[in-house]
Motif scaffolding. Structure first.
Motif, PDB file in Angstrom:
ATOM      1  N   MET A   1      -7.555  13.406 -37.232  1.00  0.00           N
ATOM      2  CA  MET A   1      -8.661  14.094 -37.908  1.00  0.00           C
ATOM      3  C   MET A   1      -8.536  13.914 -39.416  1.00  0.00           C
ATOM      4  O   MET A   1      -7.451  14.063 -39.980  1.00  0.00           O
ATOM      5  N   ARG A   2      -9.632  13.605 -40.052  1.00  0.00           N
ATOM      6  CA  ARG A   2      -9.665  13.445 -41.504  1.00  0.00           C
ATOM      7  C   ARG A   2     -10.446  14.600 -42.131  1.00  0.00           C
ATOM      8  O   ARG A   2     -11.581  14.870 -41.731  1.00  0.00           O
ATOM      9  N   ILE A   3      -9.828  15.245 -43.118  1.00  0.00           N
ATOM     10  CA  ILE A   3     -10.476  16.356 -43.813  1.00  0.00           C
ATOM     11  C   ILE A   3     -10.566  16.012 -45.293  1.00  0.00           C
ATOM     12  O   ILE A   3      -9.562  15.677 -45.928  1.00  0.00           O
ATOM     13  N   LEU A   4     -11.765  16.095 -45.829  1.00  0.00           N
ATOM     14  CA  LEU A   4     -12.008  15.813 -47.241  1.00  0.00           C
ATOM     15  C   LEU A   4     -12.240  17.126 -47.975  1.00  0.00           C
ATOM     16  O   LEU A   4     -13.168  17.872 -47.657  1.00  0.00           O
ATOM     17  N   LEU A   5     -11.385  17.412 -48.957  1.00  0.00           N
ATOM     18  CA  LEU A   5     -11.507  18.616 -49.774  1.00  0.00           C
ATOM     19  C   LEU A   5     -12.191  18.263 -51.086  1.00  0.00           C
ATOM     20  O   LEU A   5     -11.803  17.316 -51.769  1.00  0.00           O
ATOM     21  N   TYR A   6     -13.206  19.046 -51.428  1.00  0.00           N
ATOM     22  CA  TYR A   6     -13.903  18.853 -52.703  1.00  0.00           C
ATOM     23  C   TYR A   6     -13.933  20.196 -53.416  1.00  0.00           C
ATOM     24  O   TYR A   6     -14.646  21.113 -53.013  1.00  0.00           O
ATOM     25  N   GLY A   7     -13.121  20.312 -54.453  1.00  0.00           N
ATOM     26  CA  GLY A   7     -13.020  21.569 -55.175  1.00  0.00           C
ATOM     27  C   GLY A   7     -13.531  21.453 -56.597  1.00  0.00           C
ATOM     28  O   GLY A   7     -13.748  20.357 -57.118  1.00  0.00           O
ATOM     29  N   GLY A   8     -13.716  22.595 -57.222  1.00  0.00           N
ATOM     30  CA  GLY A   8     -14.169  22.623 -58.607  1.00  0.00           C
ATOM     31  C   GLY A   8     -14.694  23.995 -58.956  1.00  0.00           C
ATOM     32  O   GLY A   8     -14.842  24.866 -58.092  1.00  0.00           O
ATOM     33  N   SER A   9     -14.979  24.198 -60.225  1.00  0.00           N
ATOM     34  CA  SER A   9     -15.550  25.480 -60.640  1.00  0.00           C
ATOM     35  C   SER A   9     -16.968  25.648 -60.109  1.00  0.00           C
ATOM     36  O   SER A   9     -17.394  26.752 -59.775  1.00  0.00           O
ATOM     37  N   PHE A  10     -17.729  24.541 -60.076  1.00  0.00           N
ATOM     38  CA  PHE A  10     -19.118  24.569 -59.589  1.00  0.00           C
ATOM     39  C   PHE A  10     -19.890  25.702 -60.269  1.00  0.00           C
ATOM     40  O   PHE A  10     -20.444  26.590 -59.617  1.00  0.00           O
ATOM     41  N   ASP A  11     -19.952  25.615 -61.589  1.00  0.00           N
ATOM     42  CA  ASP A  11     -20.494  26.703 -62.400  1.00  0.00           C
ATOM     43  C   ASP A  11     -21.548  26.179 -63.383  1.00  0.00           C
ATOM     44  O   ASP A  11     -21.333  26.243 -64.594  1.00  0.00           O
ATOM     45  N   PRO A  12     -22.697  25.677 -62.887  1.00  0.00           N
ATOM     46  CA  PRO A  12     -23.138  25.631 -61.484  1.00  0.00           C
ATOM     47  C   PRO A  12     -22.884  24.259 -60.855  1.00  0.00           C
ATOM     48  O   PRO A  12     -22.629  23.283 -61.561  1.00  0.00           O
ATOM     49  N   PRO A  13     -22.992  24.163 -59.515  1.00  0.00           N
ATOM     50  CA  PRO A  13     -22.984  22.848 -58.868  1.00  0.00           C
ATOM     51  C   PRO A  13     -24.266  22.097 -59.217  1.00  0.00           C
ATOM     52  O   PRO A  13     -25.330  22.708 -59.356  1.00  0.00           O
ATOM     53  N   HIS A  14     -24.157  20.777 -59.381  1.00  0.00           N
ATOM     54  CA  HIS A  14     -25.329  19.996 -59.793  1.00  0.00           C
ATOM     55  C   HIS A  14     -25.403  18.695 -58.997  1.00  0.00           C
ATOM     56  O   HIS A  14     -24.538  18.411 -58.151  1.00  0.00           O
ATOM     57  N   ASN A  15     -26.426  17.913 -59.279  1.00  0.00           N
ATOM     58  CA  ASN A  15     -26.652  16.693 -58.509  1.00  0.00           C
ATOM     59  C   ASN A  15     -25.554  15.655 -58.718  1.00  0.00           C
ATOM     60  O   ASN A  15     -25.349  14.797 -57.858  1.00  0.00           O
ATOM     61  N   GLY A  16     -24.857  15.718 -59.837  1.00  0.00           N
ATOM     62  CA  GLY A  16     -23.711  14.838 -60.027  1.00  0.00           C
ATOM     63  C   GLY A  16     -22.611  15.149 -59.032  1.00  0.00           C
ATOM     64  O   GLY A  16     -21.975  14.247 -58.479  1.00  0.00           O
ATOM     65  N   HIS A  17     -22.366  16.444 -58.783  1.00  0.00           N
ATOM     66  CA  HIS A  17     -21.400  16.841 -57.754  1.00  0.00           C
ATOM     67  C   HIS A  17     -21.840  16.322 -56.384  1.00  0.00           C
ATOM     68  O   HIS A  17     -21.026  15.804 -55.608  1.00  0.00           O
ATOM     69  N   MET A  18     -23.120  16.487 -56.084  1.00  0.00           N
ATOM     70  CA  MET A  18     -23.648  16.028 -54.795  1.00  0.00           C
ATOM     71  C   MET A  18     -23.451  14.521 -54.650  1.00  0.00           C
ATOM     72  O   MET A  18     -23.023  14.027 -53.598  1.00  0.00           O
ATOM     73  N   ASN A  19     -23.744  13.802 -55.710  1.00  0.00           N
ATOM     74  CA  ASN A  19     -23.630  12.349 -55.705  1.00  0.00           C
ATOM     75  C   ASN A  19     -22.189  11.910 -55.463  1.00  0.00           C
ATOM     76  O   ASN A  19     -21.913  10.996 -54.676  1.00  0.00           O
ATOM     77  N   ASN A  20     -21.250  12.571 -56.127  1.00  0.00           N
ATOM     78  CA  ASN A  20     -19.844  12.198 -55.991  1.00  0.00           C
ATOM     79  C   ASN A  20     -19.294  12.524 -54.607  1.00  0.00           C
ATOM     80  O   ASN A  20     -18.507  11.755 -54.045  1.00  0.00           O
ATOM     81  N   LEU A  21     -19.686  13.669 -54.056  1.00  0.00           N
ATOM     82  CA  LEU A  21     -19.217  14.010 -52.713  1.00  0.00           C
ATOM     83  C   LEU A  21     -19.793  13.042 -51.688  1.00  0.00           C
ATOM     84  O   LEU A  21     -19.096  12.621 -50.754  1.00  0.00           O
ATOM     85  N   ARG A  22     -21.036  12.676 -51.854  1.00  0.00           N
ATOM     86  CA  ARG A  22     -21.657  11.701 -50.949  1.00  0.00           C
ATOM     87  C   ARG A  22     -20.870  10.385 -50.962  1.00  0.00           C
ATOM     88  O   ARG A  22     -20.587   9.797 -49.915  1.00  0.00           O
ATOM     89  N   ALA A  23     -20.492   9.943 -52.166  1.00  0.00           N
ATOM     90  CA  ALA A  23     -19.753   8.683 -52.298  1.00  0.00           C
ATOM     91  C   ALA A  23     -18.347   8.793 -51.717  1.00  0.00           C
ATOM     92  O   ALA A  23     -17.866   7.873 -51.041  1.00  0.00           O
ATOM     93  N   ALA A  24     -17.674   9.914 -51.977  1.00  0.00           N
ATOM     94  CA  ALA A  24     -16.317  10.099 -51.451  1.00  0.00           C
ATOM     95  C   ALA A  24     -16.323  10.127 -49.929  1.00  0.00           C
ATOM     96  O   ALA A  24     -15.450   9.542 -49.274  1.00  0.00           O
ATOM     97  N   ALA A  25     -17.317  10.790 -49.349  1.00  0.00           N
ATOM     98  CA  ALA A  25     -17.413  10.851 -47.887  1.00  0.00           C
ATOM     99  C   ALA A  25     -17.694   9.473 -47.301  1.00  0.00           C
ATOM    100  O   ALA A  25     -17.151   9.105 -46.250  1.00  0.00           O
ATOM    101  N   ALA A  26     -18.516   8.692 -47.977  1.00  0.00           N
ATOM    102  CA  ALA A  26     -18.801   7.340 -47.493  1.00  0.00           C
ATOM    103  C   ALA A  26     -17.546   6.477 -47.538  1.00  0.00           C
ATOM    104  O   ALA A  26     -17.367   5.586 -46.699  1.00  0.00           O
TER     105      ALA A  26
END
Length: 227
Positions: A1-26
């Motif tokens: 099983m592979r688990i990907l952790l994505y942490g951060g302050s997310f204050d606020p979360p933005h589309n750059g965060h979304m973009n990076n998580l999408r790429a990391a998951a791919a």
């Protein structure tokens, strides 16, 4: 099983965060993604939105599961809960928690390029590399040579640090907070759910100085780190 952790302050979360998580998951094709808002980051003075509101805003990442960019996705409040109990948390402790909860799982930690450049200043960074692979996404155009050189110094064998190709979307939560305080809506940078929470709670409003008698725990307040 592979688990990907994505942490951060997310204050606020933005589309750059979304973009990076999408790429990391791919890049690593995990079986599960855990988005983990920080309680109080060891690298920052505090957060402007409460832990509960940042957890709520991070539900915007569920859109990635809906578009099938990631598999099962969980927004975890574990680090926020640690802070509420008076405990300062570090990434290595979060990874140890996940390793205990999912014995035998391969752990991956998604980070931005700015974090890689300062990674050897993290608490027990060598243990982090033993617990998880790093999955690095670039925040700035043209920084690949510097990142790869840093990765070689941190991991000479080249087995623990991976790079996720991504079109960089240079944006930072601190800049967005300043723009929101100035009255901008930041519609191109913030997911709809995040904008709704910000508007509902009156987050990131400009400080009105002595005329603002709102309590520190009220709307627009910044949470300070625990001593």
């Amino acid at each position: 099983m592979r688990i990907l952790l994505y942490g951060g302050s997310f204050d606020p979360p933005h589309n750059g965060h979304m973009n990076n998580l999408r790429a990391a998951a791919a890049r690593v094709k995990p079986d599960k993604v855990v988005v983990m808002p920080a309680g109080v980051s060891p690298f920052k003075r505090g957060t402007c939105a409460s832990g509960a509101l940042r957890i709520e805003m991070c539900r915007c990442f569920s859109a990635l599961a809906e578009e099938q960019a990631v598999p099962a996705l969980e927004v975890s409040g574990w680090e926020v809960e640690q802070a509420e109990r008076g405990r300062r948390n570090y990434t290595v402790l979060t990874l140890e928690m996940l390793a205990a909860e999912y014995p035998g799982a391969a752990l991956y930690l998604a980070i931005g390029s700015d974090m890689l450049l300062t990674f050897d200043g993290w608490h027990r960074w060598q243990d982090i590399l033993k617990l998880a692979h790093l999955v690095v996404t670039s925040r700035n155009i043209g920084d690949d040579p510097v990142l790869h050189e840093k990765a070689k110094r941190l991991d000479a064998a080249g087995a623990r640090i991976l790079f996720a190709p991504v079109e960089a979307l240079p944006m930072a939560s601190s800049d967005l907070r300043a723009r929101l305080a100035a009255g901008e809506r930041c519609e191109n940078e913030l997911p709809p759910l995040v904008r709704r929470v910000i508007q509902r709670e009156g987050l990131y409003r400009e400080n009105k100085g002595d005329n603002n008698h709102e309590p520190e725990t009220g709307k627009g307040a910044c949470a300070q780190p625990l001593e």
